[in-house]
Design a protein around this motif. Structure first.
Motif, PDB file in Angstrom:
ATOM      1  N   GLY A  18       0.809  -1.216   0.000  1.00 17.87           N
ATOM      2  CA  GLY A  18       0.000   0.000   0.000  1.00 17.87           C
ATOM      3  C   GLY A  18       0.839   1.261   0.000  1.00 17.87           C
ATOM      4  N   VAL A  19       1.885   1.281   0.808  1.00 14.09           N
ATOM      5  CA  VAL A  19       2.765   2.453   0.849  1.00 14.09           C
ATOM      6  C   VAL A  19       3.443   2.647  -0.501  1.00 14.09           C
ATOM      7  CG1 VAL A  19       4.905   3.366   1.855  1.00 14.09           C
ATOM      8  CG2 VAL A  19       3.132   2.410   3.332  1.00 14.09           C
ATOM      9  N   GLU A  20       4.003   1.573  -1.039  1.00 12.22           N
ATOM     10  CA  GLU A  20       4.731   1.698  -2.307  1.00 12.22           C
ATOM     11  C   GLU A  20       3.795   2.023  -3.468  1.00 12.22           C
ATOM     12  OE1 GLU A  20       7.613   2.322  -1.975  1.00 12.22           O
ATOM     13  OE2 GLU A  20       8.934   0.669  -1.444  1.00 12.22           O
ATOM     14  N   PHE A  21       2.599   1.472  -3.460  1.00 16.03           N
ATOM     15  CA  PHE A  21       1.606   1.804  -4.476  1.00 16.03           C
ATOM     16  C   PHE A  21       1.242   3.285  -4.380  1.00 16.03           C
ATOM     17  CE2 PHE A  21      -2.599   2.185  -6.305  1.00 16.03           C
ATOM     18  CZ  PHE A  21      -2.543   1.377  -7.425  1.00 16.03           C
ATOM     19  N   SER A  22       1.054   3.751  -3.164  1.00 14.75           N
ATOM     20  CA  SER A  22       0.725   5.157  -2.942  1.00 14.75           C
ATOM     21  C   SER A  22       1.831   6.085  -3.423  1.00 14.75           C
ATOM     22  CB  SER A  22       0.446   5.388  -1.456  1.00 14.75           C
ATOM     23  OG  SER A  22       0.224   6.752  -1.206  1.00 14.75           O
ATOM     24  N   VAL A  23       3.077   5.713  -3.150  1.00  9.82           N
ATOM     25  CA  VAL A  23       4.206   6.521  -3.637  1.00  9.82           C
ATOM     26  C   VAL A  23       4.159   6.601  -5.162  1.00  9.82           C
ATOM     27  CG1 VAL A  23       6.729   6.547  -3.910  1.00  9.82           C
ATOM     28  CG2 VAL A  23       5.712   6.174  -1.655  1.00  9.82           C
ATOM     29  N   PHE A  25       1.634   5.963  -7.391  1.00  8.73           N
ATOM     30  CA  PHE A  25       0.458   6.426  -8.113  1.00  8.73           C
ATOM     31  C   PHE A  25      -0.289   7.588  -7.468  1.00  8.73           C
ATOM     32  CE2 PHE A  25       1.164   1.992  -9.377  1.00  8.73           C
ATOM     33  CZ  PHE A  25       1.341   2.185 -10.735  1.00  8.73           C
ATOM     34  N   VAL A  26       0.170   8.024  -6.285  1.00  5.31           N
ATOM     35  CA  VAL A  26      -0.483   9.155  -5.617  1.00  5.31           C
ATOM     36  C   VAL A  26       0.532  10.244  -5.274  1.00  5.31           C
ATOM     37  CG1 VAL A  26      -1.882   9.896  -3.653  1.00  5.31           C
ATOM     38  CG2 VAL A  26      -2.308   7.656  -4.691  1.00  5.31           C
ATOM     39  N   VAL A  27       1.494   9.906  -4.431  1.00  6.72           N
ATOM     40  CA  VAL A  27       2.415  10.915  -3.910  1.00  6.72           C
ATOM     41  C   VAL A  27       3.278  11.526  -5.011  1.00  6.72           C
ATOM     42  CG1 VAL A  27       4.339  11.337  -2.324  1.00  6.72           C
ATOM     43  CG2 VAL A  27       2.419   9.896  -1.612  1.00  6.72           C
ATOM     44  N   ASN A  28       3.962  10.693  -5.780  1.00  7.65           N
ATOM     45  CA  ASN A  28       4.850  11.253  -6.811  1.00  7.65           C
ATOM     46  C   ASN A  28       4.100  12.040  -7.880  1.00  7.65           C
ATOM     47  OD1 ASN A  28       7.127  10.474  -5.478  1.00  7.65           O
ATOM     48  ND2 ASN A  28       7.563   8.719  -6.781  1.00  7.65           N
ATOM     49  N   TYR A 130       7.846   1.310 -10.542  1.00  4.89           N
ATOM     50  CA  TYR A 130       6.627   0.685 -11.067  1.00  4.89           C
ATOM     51  C   TYR A 130       6.809  -0.828 -11.181  1.00  4.89           C
ATOM     52  CZ  TYR A 130       5.105   5.385 -12.490  1.00  4.89           C
ATOM     53  OH  TYR A 130       4.748   6.708 -12.507  1.00  4.89           O
ATOM     54  N   VAL A 133       6.827  -2.330  -7.702  1.00  7.55           N
ATOM     55  CA  VAL A 133       5.456  -2.390  -7.175  1.00  7.55           C
ATOM     56  C   VAL A 133       4.732  -3.599  -7.757  1.00  7.55           C
ATOM     57  CG1 VAL A 133       3.201  -1.240  -7.173  1.00  7.55           C
ATOM     58  CG2 VAL A 133       5.259   0.058  -6.598  1.00  7.55           C
TER      59      VAL A 133
END
Length: 148
Positions: A18-23, A25-28, A130, A133
């Protein structure tokens, strides 16, 4: 006891995913959309923060998966756990060889000292991330499948 290990391992890997997915596709994407030097400053800060935590999380998840694979070797789904462990090994190797070197450089960058190709390096990190992930999502899916 093994049931608790299986659940704990699955939750730990799931949170990491979840953290890595968020980084990715959301945060970056949010940081990239910010004006001026905010993208680079945000990535440097995030790299320092997550760079301090993620090695323990990746190695811890791998160790938990290995313990599950050994302790549950006679249970249904043991092969899935072994394959998930192999994927987690791949994610650690990818991190060490591909992502960490870029991250280590970028954590000290400021608008005044960053290299001219900093955006290219960040794009390369994103592409590697990517793939990583995808690898850890596959590992997580295998652990969930083995759990049920």
């Amino acid at each position: 006891m093994l049931d608790a290990l299986e659940v704990f391992t699955t939750v730990a890997v799931g949170l990491m995913v979840g953290v890595e997915f968020s980084v990715a596709f959301v945060v970056n994407p949010i940081l990239t959309a910010l004006p001026d030097d905010s993208d680079q400053l945000g990535r440097a800060h995030g790299g320092r923060m997550l760079g301090a935590v993620m090695p323990f999380w990746y190695i811890g998840s791998l160790v938990l998966t290995a313990v599950w694979a050994v302790a549950g070797r006679h249970r249904p789904g043991a092969g899935l756990v072994v394959v998930a462990g192999g994927l987690l090994i791949l994610s650690v190797v990818m991190s060490i060889l591909l992502l960490v070197p870029i991250n280590n450089r970028s954590t000290s960058w400021t608008p005044g000292n960053r290299p001219a190709d900093w955006k290219e390096q960040m794009n390369r990190w994103d592409r590697y991330h990517y793939v990583r992930v995808a690898v850890i999502v596959a590992a997580f899916a295998l652990l969930v499948t083995a759990l049920v």
